[in-house]
Design an enzyme around this catalytic site. Structure first.
Site, PDB file in Angstrom:
ATOM      1  N   LYS A  67      -6.288 -21.934  11.274  1.00 35.48           N
ATOM      2  CA  LYS A  67      -5.198 -21.174  10.669  1.00 35.48           C
ATOM      3  C   LYS A  67      -4.130 -20.844  11.710  1.00 35.48           C
ATOM      4  O   LYS A  67      -4.314 -20.991  12.916  1.00 35.48           O
ATOM      5  CB  LYS A  67      -5.730 -19.897  10.026  1.00 35.48           C
ATOM      6  CG  LYS A  67      -6.741 -20.153   8.921  1.00 35.48           C
ATOM      7  CD  LYS A  67      -6.203 -21.074   7.835  1.00 35.48           C
ATOM      8  CE  LYS A  67      -5.105 -20.432   7.011  1.00 35.48           C
ATOM      9  NZ  LYS A  67      -4.641 -21.299   5.904  1.00 35.48           N
ATOM     10  N   HIS A 127       1.886 -24.011   9.079  1.00 40.16           N
ATOM     11  CA  HIS A 127       2.613 -23.605   7.866  1.00 40.16           C
ATOM     12  C   HIS A 127       4.073 -23.251   8.169  1.00 40.16           C
ATOM     13  O   HIS A 127       4.561 -22.192   7.786  1.00 40.16           O
ATOM     14  CB  HIS A 127       1.906 -22.431   7.189  1.00 40.16           C
ATOM     15  CG  HIS A 127       0.467 -22.706   6.856  1.00 40.16           C
ATOM     16  ND1 HIS A 127       0.091 -23.676   5.954  1.00 40.16           N
ATOM     17  CD2 HIS A 127      -0.684 -22.166   7.328  1.00 40.16           C
ATOM     18  CE1 HIS A 127      -1.235 -23.707   5.876  1.00 40.16           C
ATOM     19  NE2 HIS A 127      -1.723 -22.817   6.699  1.00 40.16           N
TER      20      HIS A 127
END
Length: 376
Positions: free
Chosen positions: A77, A95
């Site tokens: 992540k 992201h």
């Protein structure tokens, strides 16, 4: 190129997955890589499992100061929010390539520090298919929570949200838990739910469909949609008026008509009560499920949809957890890490490895789109 890999500890709450497992760590060490593993209190694999295969253990978060400058910092992540420049080559899901909220602050950290991002989301093979992905596990876990939520809403007061979830030690325990709630929902509704999956032909959609089957939902109750069914463009009446549960499993990079929107949800014939947006691209301007704005968490898995005044029909809520595979951290980590291994084994010769060269070219392309002034 370097043979040093530094596995950083994940910092996102409830993130129990790992980019490397003890098995893949041993394989890398056997292939001549120096693998350093940060200790972690939340990873599904015990620290000792990594030590047992020969990986030195270091303190959580120590990559910032202690990782050699030529080490690949490997994680899953995104990094914790911060602003200091990044000097290392990072391999992770960041992201920030689809102009998500705050993308420029995230991406600019690498060029400001002379580092590089090799984003796991965009590592592809010769056919353009991702070399490693958590899609199947994400679909499976998302469908599990969606089915649980359908039953919960039928058997509990309207203002009582689905309780928080914690990772399951294995897939069988998850199936057992979902089956229990399905039975309760079946008694309350007098039937099993109807589930509509968009993206059913992909890995994510396949996982969602498989969960539905594994917990006893008949195939006749599972509507499996893909490009052929969605090419006419939404919003789709079938989602609103024929399904109890809608699971969105598509990977979207361009704007399309929404699958559902506030207007379509006002139908007096609405049966839909649960949406699981597995993609969870909440801040993506192209989100095809624009009826929520909050990314949910395992602690609070659902968010209610604010329906137009006077709207009839059942309570409607959305699940939009962006790390769903962590519900099954051991199986999903093993599946992902094994798929990533052939690429990791090419890191010592990264300049000649197509998958990594392409990832670095994409990084440079995205850096070139940063707003003026972000690199100072």
């Amino acid at each position: 190129m370097s043979n040093k890999i530094w596995l950083r500890a994940e910092t996102k709450p409830a993130e129990a997955r790992s980019a490397l497992t003890p098995t893949t760590t041993k394989a890398l060490i056997d292939a001549g890589y120096q693998v350093t593993v940060e200790r972690s209190t939340q990873r599904i694999f015990d620290d000792q499992e990594f030590a047992d295969v020969g990986a030195p253990l270091v303190e959580e978060g120590s990559w910032v100061k202690d990782a050699p400058k030529d080490a690949y910092v490997l994680g899953l992540k995104e990094l914790p929010e911060d602003d200091f420049p990044l000097e290392h080559v990072h391999i992770s899901f960041a992201h920030c390539y689809k102009q998500q909220g705050g993308w420029e602050k995230v991406l600019s950290r690498w060029p400001r520090g002379g580092g590089t991002l090799l984003d796991l989301e965009f590592l592809t093979d010769d056919a353009g298919r991702r070399v490693a992905a958590f899609g199947w596990s994400a679909g499976y876990a998302g469908a599990a929570l969606a089915v649980k939520n359908w039953a919960w809403q039928l058997t509990h007061p309207e203002n009582e949200s689905l309780p928080g979830e914690t990772p399951y030690a294995n897939q069988d325990l998850l199936i057992e838990s979902v089956k229990e709630t399905v039975e309760a929902g079946k008694k309350a509704a007098g039937r099993l739910p109807k589930v509509l999956v968009i993206g059913a032909l992909g890995r994510c959609g396949n996982g969602a469909v498989q969960l539905a089957k594994d917990v006893g939902i008949p195939e006749s109750n599972i509507m499996q949609w893909d490009m052929a069914e969605t090419k006419k463009g939404g919003p789709f009446k079938e989602i609103i008026e024929e399904a109890d549960i809608f699971i969105n499993c598509i990977y979207l990079s361009a704007k399309i008509p929404p699958f559902v929107d506030a207007t379509s949800l006002s139908s007096p014939n609405r049966t839909l009560s649960v949406i699981c947006d597995v993609s969870a691209d909440t801040t993506n301007p192209n989100n095809p499920v624009p009826v929520y704005t909050i990314t949910t968490t395992f602690d609070k898995p659902t968010v209610p949809v604010i329906l137009p005044a006077g709207t009839q029909g059942p309570t409607l809520s959305v699940i939009s957890i962006d790390h769903l595979p962590s519900l099954l951290p051991r199986e999903s980590s093993e599946m992902f890490s094994e798929a990533l291994m052939p690429s990791l084994l090419q890191l010592k010769d990264r300049q000649n490895a197509r998958v990594w060269k392409q990832a670095e070219d994409l990084f440079k392309e995205k850096v070139a789109t940063l707003p003026e002034g972000m690199l100072s």
